[in-house]
Design a protein around this motif. Structure first.
Motif, mmCIF file in Angstrom:
data_model
loop_
_atom_site.group_PDB
_atom_site.id
_atom_site.type_symbol
_atom_site.label_atom_id
_atom_site.label_comp_id
_atom_site.label_asym_id
_atom_site.label_seq_id
_atom_site.Cartn_x
_atom_site.Cartn_y
_atom_site.Cartn_z
ATOM 1 N N UNK A 106 131.482 30.255 23.940
ATOM 2 C CA UNK A 106 132.810 29.970 23.573
ATOM 3 C C UNK A 106 133.686 30.774 24.373
ATOM 4 N N UNK A 107 133.548 31.690 24.670
ATOM 5 C CA UNK A 107 134.286 32.877 25.477
ATOM 6 C C UNK A 107 134.482 32.696 26.670
ATOM 7 N N UNK A 108 133.420 32.012 27.504
ATOM 8 C CA UNK A 108 133.508 31.701 28.652
ATOM 9 C C UNK A 108 134.914 30.864 29.151
ATOM 10 N N UNK A 109 135.463 31.433 30.124
ATOM 11 C CA UNK A 109 136.484 30.875 30.765
ATOM 12 C C UNK A 109 136.429 29.375 31.037
ATOM 13 N N UNK A 110 137.390 28.403 30.805
ATOM 14 C CA UNK A 110 137.257 27.145 30.972
ATOM 15 C C UNK A 110 138.677 26.427 30.783
ATOM 16 N N UNK A 111 138.820 25.135 30.752
ATOM 17 C CA UNK A 111 140.136 24.379 30.838
ATOM 18 C C UNK A 111 140.634 24.806 29.654
ATOM 19 N N UNK B 236 130.986 19.576 27.136
ATOM 20 C CA UNK B 236 131.120 19.861 25.601
ATOM 21 C C UNK B 236 130.274 18.773 24.985
ATOM 22 N N UNK B 237 130.036 17.703 25.533
ATOM 23 C CA UNK B 237 128.926 16.788 24.825
ATOM 24 C C UNK B 237 127.634 17.186 25.089
ATOM 25 N N UNK B 238 127.266 17.831 26.180
ATOM 26 C CA UNK B 238 126.044 18.333 26.573
ATOM 27 C C UNK B 238 125.729 19.583 25.708
ATOM 28 N N UNK B 239 126.690 20.450 25.327
ATOM 29 C CA UNK B 239 126.494 21.611 24.492
ATOM 30 C C UNK B 239 126.160 21.095 23.058
ATOM 31 N N UNK B 240 126.618 20.038 22.365
ATOM 32 C CA UNK B 240 126.160 19.498 21.145
ATOM 33 C C UNK B 240 124.881 18.502 21.243
ATOM 34 N N UNK B 241 124.640 18.158 22.451
ATOM 35 C CA UNK B 241 123.499 17.163 22.504
ATOM 36 C C UNK B 241 122.243 18.014 23.043
ATOM 37 N N UNK B 242 122.477 19.067 23.735
ATOM 38 C CA UNK B 242 121.160 19.940 24.508
ATOM 39 C C UNK B 242 121.287 21.256 23.741
ATOM 40 N N UNK C 93 136.634 28.976 17.400
ATOM 41 C CA UNK C 93 138.035 29.282 16.894
ATOM 42 C C UNK C 93 138.172 30.791 17.028
ATOM 43 N N UNK C 94 137.029 31.661 17.082
ATOM 44 C CA UNK C 94 137.617 33.124 17.213
ATOM 45 C C UNK C 94 137.551 33.315 18.750
ATOM 46 N N UNK C 95 136.894 32.656 19.632
ATOM 47 C CA UNK C 95 137.013 32.860 20.857
ATOM 48 C C UNK C 95 138.492 32.297 21.386
#
Length: 207
Positions: A15-20, A126-132, A161-163
């Motif tokens: 979650x802390x990784x810089x992204x859009x 994000x989809x792959x985070x929750x599926x993989x 949320x924290x990130x």
């Protein structure tokens, strides 16, 4: 409960990784303040909640296995990032050195939340985070699978949320420095360029 702690730690790093979304949270904190930026974070969490619900219902795996669906989502995400980046860049060129542009009022909380929701829900990563990623921590010995998905999903939402709050807080701290109009324009241009760059990265990635 050690498996939950391991999952939460890994989720926090992701979650802390810089992204859009984190970039938008940073930008919203700088330009709109903490309250509206947190509203944007709420829009992002709402999108992730929908994705977690889809995984719990078994739809996430079907979506991840569909190359066509992921491609459609990917290009929708690319188009939305290009739109946001172009709008930001265009807004910085509407004024000239000879004409003072009026102060632009902060965007409403609902509009900010819609932006982050749109970026999050159209992000195939994000989809792959929750599926993989999330399913790797599911174990039959930890109880019913739907319950585990709900628990892990709640853990990831907390990490997000924290990130996200960290990025919002940094943006709000910069806002307190009361940047000049020229500096704010530079921030908007930089954000727009990075969003367009992220759109290019997403477009070139294999969904």
């Amino acid at each position: 409960m050690s498996w939950l702690l391991v999952f939460f730690g890994a989720s926090l790093l992701i979650a802390l990784t810089p992204g859009a979304n984190n970039l938008l949270g940073l930008h919203h904190g700088m330009t709109h303040g903490v309250r509206r930026a947190l509203a944007g974070l709420g829009g992002r969490l709402a999108a992730f909640t929908l994705l977690i619900t889809a995984v719990a219902a078994g739809l996430g795996q079907l979506l991840a296995a569909s190359g066509t669906a992921l491609t459609i989502i990917k290009w929708a995400g690319v188009a939305y990032l290009v739109y946001l980046g172009t709008c930001l860049l265009w807004s910085t060129f509407r004024g000239t050195a000879e004409t003072r542009e009026p102060d632009i009022p902060p965007a409403g909380a609902w509009r900010v939340a819609r932006k982050e929701f749109g970026v999050a829900i159209t992000n195939p990563k994000a989809i792959l985070i929750f599926t993989a990623f999330v399913p790797q921590f599911i174990d039959a010995g930890h109880g019913p699978v739907p319950g585990q998905i709900a628990l892990l999903g709640a853990g990831y939402l907390l990490a997000e949320f924290l990130a996200g709050s960290v990025y919002v807080g940094v943006g709000a701290a910069v806002r307190q420095a009361e940047l000049s109009r020229r500096a704010r324009r530079g921030v908007d241009r930089g954000t727009g360029v990075v969003l367009l760059g992220l759109a290019g990265v997403l477009a070139s990635a294999n969904a």
